[in-house]
Design a protein around this motif. Structure first.
Motif, PDB file in Angstrom:
ATOM      1  N   CYS A 147      18.293  83.718   2.676  1.00  0.00           N
ATOM      2  CA  CYS A 147      17.690  84.723   1.786  1.00  0.00           C
ATOM      3  C   CYS A 147      18.639  85.435   0.839  1.00  0.00           C
ATOM      4  O   CYS A 147      18.188  85.990  -0.165  1.00  0.00           O
ATOM      5  CB  CYS A 147      16.935  85.749   2.611  1.00  0.00           C
ATOM      6  N   ARG A 188      18.710  76.161  19.608  1.00  0.00           N
ATOM      7  CA  ARG A 188      19.826  76.956  19.102  1.00  0.00           C
ATOM      8  C   ARG A 188      20.939  76.001  18.681  1.00  0.00           C
ATOM      9  O   ARG A 188      21.607  75.400  19.533  1.00  0.00           O
ATOM     10  CB  ARG A 188      20.349  77.935  20.160  1.00  0.00           C
ATOM     11  N   GLN A 194      15.860  76.983   7.540  1.00  0.00           N
ATOM     12  CA  GLN A 194      14.956  78.128   7.593  1.00  0.00           C
ATOM     13  C   GLN A 194      13.909  78.006   6.503  1.00  0.00           C
ATOM     14  O   GLN A 194      14.172  77.432   5.444  1.00  0.00           O
ATOM     15  CB  GLN A 194      15.730  79.435   7.376  1.00  0.00           C
ATOM     16  N   GLU A 196      12.041  80.761   4.477  1.00  0.00           N
ATOM     17  CA  GLU A 196      12.083  82.220   4.347  1.00  0.00           C
ATOM     18  C   GLU A 196      11.314  82.685   3.122  1.00  0.00           C
ATOM     19  O   GLU A 196      11.455  82.117   2.038  1.00  0.00           O
ATOM     20  CB  GLU A 196      13.525  82.721   4.237  1.00  0.00           C
ATOM     21  N   ARG A 323      13.064  75.000  15.106  1.00  0.00           N
ATOM     22  CA  ARG A 323      12.273  75.584  16.201  1.00  0.00           C
ATOM     23  C   ARG A 323      10.798  75.272  15.998  1.00  0.00           C
ATOM     24  O   ARG A 323      10.062  75.069  16.966  1.00  0.00           O
ATOM     25  CB  ARG A 323      12.506  77.092  16.270  1.00  0.00           C
TER      26      ARG A 323
HETATM   27  N1  GAP Z   1      16.989  86.085   7.194  1.00  0.00           N
HETATM   28  C1  GAP Z   1      16.659  86.580   8.485  1.00  0.00           C
HETATM   29  C2  GAP Z   1      17.196  85.783   9.569  1.00  0.00           C
HETATM   30  O1  GAP Z   1      17.978  84.878   9.345  1.00  0.00           O
HETATM   31  P1  GAP Z   1      17.091  85.441  12.147  1.00  0.00           P
HETATM   32  O2  GAP Z   1      16.157  86.028  13.168  1.00  0.00           O
HETATM   33  O3  GAP Z   1      18.540  85.496  12.435  1.00  0.00           O
HETATM   34  O4  GAP Z   1      16.727  86.160  10.782  1.00  0.00           O
HETATM   35  C3  GAP Z   1      15.381  83.595  11.461  1.00  0.00           C
HETATM   36  O5  GAP Z   1      16.680  83.932  11.900  1.00  0.00           O
HETATM   37  C4  GAP Z   1      14.890  82.352  12.174  1.00  0.00           C
HETATM   38  O6  GAP Z   1      15.841  81.301  12.028  1.00  0.00           O
HETATM   39  C5  GAP Z   1      14.736  82.530  13.690  1.00  0.00           C
HETATM   40  O7  GAP Z   1      13.478  83.081  14.018  1.00  0.00           O
HETATM   41  C6  GAP Z   1      14.863  81.111  14.171  1.00  0.00           C
HETATM   42  O8  GAP Z   1      13.621  80.431  14.068  1.00  0.00           O
HETATM   43  C7  GAP Z   1      15.841  80.487  13.178  1.00  0.00           C
HETATM   44  N2  GAP Z   1      17.198  80.429  13.766  1.00  0.00           N
HETATM   45  C8  GAP Z   1      18.117  81.416  13.811  1.00  0.00           C
HETATM   46  N3  GAP Z   1      19.250  81.003  14.401  1.00  0.00           N
HETATM   47  C9  GAP Z   1      19.042  79.727  14.759  1.00  0.00           C
HETATM   48  C10 GAP Z   1      19.846  78.728  15.415  1.00  0.00           C
HETATM   49  N4  GAP Z   1      21.100  78.957  15.791  1.00  0.00           N
HETATM   50  N5  GAP Z   1      19.302  77.500  15.615  1.00  0.00           N
HETATM   51  C11 GAP Z   1      18.040  77.217  15.210  1.00  0.00           C
HETATM   52  N6  GAP Z   1      17.253  78.115  14.576  1.00  0.00           N
HETATM   53  C12 GAP Z   1      17.737  79.343  14.349  1.00  0.00           C
END
Ligand code: GAP
Length: 452
Positions: A147, A188, A194, A196, A323
């Motif tokens: 973002c 993870r 993402q 967004e 995810r």
């Molecule tokens: N811009 C806001 C943001 O990045 P976040 O909750 O850190 O917020 C958003 O991340 C989404 O990205 C999470 O809900 C998840 O679905 C995905 N996400 C974050 N870290 C991740 C990771 N290490 N591996 C896979 N998906 C991940």
């Protein structure tokens, strides 16, 4: 029905070409995965469904595809250099490393020793050198969230589209985080995607829009085939909010390894646009906005009635593609009993998400007339533009059905000797396993019905 374990999904993904461990032939690297022939289709279909719902089916959102490499100043201003950390501990006994907040009993999960270092902050951002000399003087970050480039392009987009709030900017793309303990398959990982949306609104209307987007996003996941009973919302506790957030609602999903975050919907207030804005003193902005001495641009908009400028608030639904793929695979996974005490694995995907939309199967692989007819039908269906149609020419119809059940192909179209006589084909439905005879002249309509 869902999978009974993560192992069941991992095994299907490898066997049928959805997802592989990255760098597999060299032993793999933790936290990196590759999407195979079926995985890339499923992932693209999910992203396409999101894009369609955000951009094509609405009139208040624009799209963007910005660079991954980010100038350090962007991530200084966004607060990521200071705060985007996880607490790292080392096990002094076996030398393994862990995230302190994920150790339930303060013991090393590997060797069970409690001889651990004190937690210290570890920044999750990856760095890379820019230019030919890697002397540390010129570097970029690989973006940790997609973002920030939406915020830095805010003025470009309103100037080129004449948008007024409320409106949104949506983007799908890669993000990178140097996770200390990547785990649970693609849940993870260190490199992920993402989807967004940054939806800009007038301050004061933000809480209402926040509620609106939480409801909208839950409905969307349901429309992709995720059962309502496996989705939950959690109001993130104030003590756990990200530095930019006034309030966050997480959409949690019952993954095979437990209930965890699928998507986060944050009220980021004016923190980001404010932090990237020149002459912040001209605006009434939140106290936690980071002072800016670098920006050349004011990211405010006009309030035409009051003849003033303000920095919009932003509501951010942020979903992980990987995810999402994991949740969708889990939801679709069905192990069911069929006739004669047998069972089958079938992916009951929504047809728009299926990697292969239809398989066209010549009954005899060596019969030129049948194969030619099958090729023609494949092209006919492919030209309808609904996604990949596959010609299966192995000649083993039972094996073909099993494979297409397991990858979730909605229909198999079999071309046989009768086809040569009466221009009809046998259609086998994935879910009911019913077979019916359809004239080729009616086939387009029959096939298209699956996608409405
Ligand atoms: N811009 C806001 C943001 O990045 P976040 O909750 O850190 O917020 C958003 O991340 C989404 O990205 C999470 O809900 C998840 O679905 C995905 N996400 C974050 N870290 C991740 C990771 N290490 N591996 C896979 N998906 C991940």
């Amino acid at each position: 029905m869902t999978a009974s374990s993560m192992e069941e999904l991992v095994s299907l993904c490898k066997r049928r070409g959805f997802i592989f461990q990255s760098n597999d032939i060299y032993g793999g690297i933790k936290g990196l995965y590759d999407y195979g022939p079926m995985g890339v289709e499923l992932k693209n279909n999910l992203k396409q469904a999101w894009w369609k719902s955000m951009i094509y089916e609405r009139d208040d959102i624009e799209g963007l595809d910005a660079s991954i490499l980010s100038a350090p100043v962007v991530l200084q201003q966004s607060g990521h250099e200071d705060t985007f950390t996880d607490p790292l501990v080392d096990c002094k006994n076996c030398k393994s490393r862990w995230r302190a907040d994920q150790l339930s009993d303060k013991k090393c999960p590997e060797c069970k020793s409690d001889n651990l270092t004190e937690p210290r902050p570890f920044n999750l951002m990856f760095k890379t050198a820019i230019g030919p000399v890697d002397d540390g003087s010129s570097f970029a970050y690989l973006r940790p969230e997609t973002c920030q480039q939406i915020f830095t392009n805010f003025k470009n987009i309103i100037d080129s589209t004449s948008r007024v709030v409320p409106f949104g900017i949506a983007q799908i793309g890669k993000a990178f985080r140097n996770e200390i303990t990547p785990r649970n398959f693609i849940f993870r990982v260190r490199e992920f995607e993402q989807m967004e949306l940054e939806f800009f609104v007038k301050p004061g209307s933000d809480e209402e829009w926040h509620k609106y987007w939480v409801e909208k996003r839950i409905k969307w996941w349901e429309s992709q085939g995720v059962n309502k009973k496996n989705l939950h919302t959690v109001d993130v506790d104030k003590s756990e909010l990200s530095h930019y957030s006034k309030a966050t609602v997480d959409i949690m999903y019952d993954f095979p390894h437990g209930k965890e975050e699928l998507e986060g919907i944050a009220n980021r207030t004016d923190f980001d646009l404010g932090s990237h804005t020149k002459n912040q003193k001209d605006f009434d902005i939140a106290a936690n906005v980071k002072k800016n001495e670098h920006s050349t641009t004011k990211l405010g908009v006009q309030n035409l009635e009051e003849k003033t400028s303000f920095i919009p608030y932003v509501i951010e639904p942020s979903a992980g593609v990987d995810r999402g793929v994991l949740a969708i695979l889990n939801e679709a996974f069905t192990n069911e009993e069929i006739a004669n005490g047998n069972s089958r694995i079938v992916l009951k995907l929504k047809p728009h998400l299926s990697p292969i939309k239809a398989a066209v199967i010549p009954l005899k692989k060596n019969n030129d007339q049948i194969v030619e007819k099958a090729k023609k039908i494949k092209t006919q269906l492919q030209n309808l533009g609904l996604g990949r149609v596959m010609l299966e020419n192995s000649g083993n119809i039972g094996k073909n059905y099993r494979r297409h059940d397991e990858i979730g192909t909605p229909i198999c179209v079999t071309v046989d000797f009768e086809t040569l006589e009466d221009d009809s084909v046998t259609i086998r439905d994935r879910d009911s396993m019913n077979q019916e005879r359809v004239l080729i002249k009616d086939l387009n309509q029959f096939y298209q019905k699956y996608f409405h």
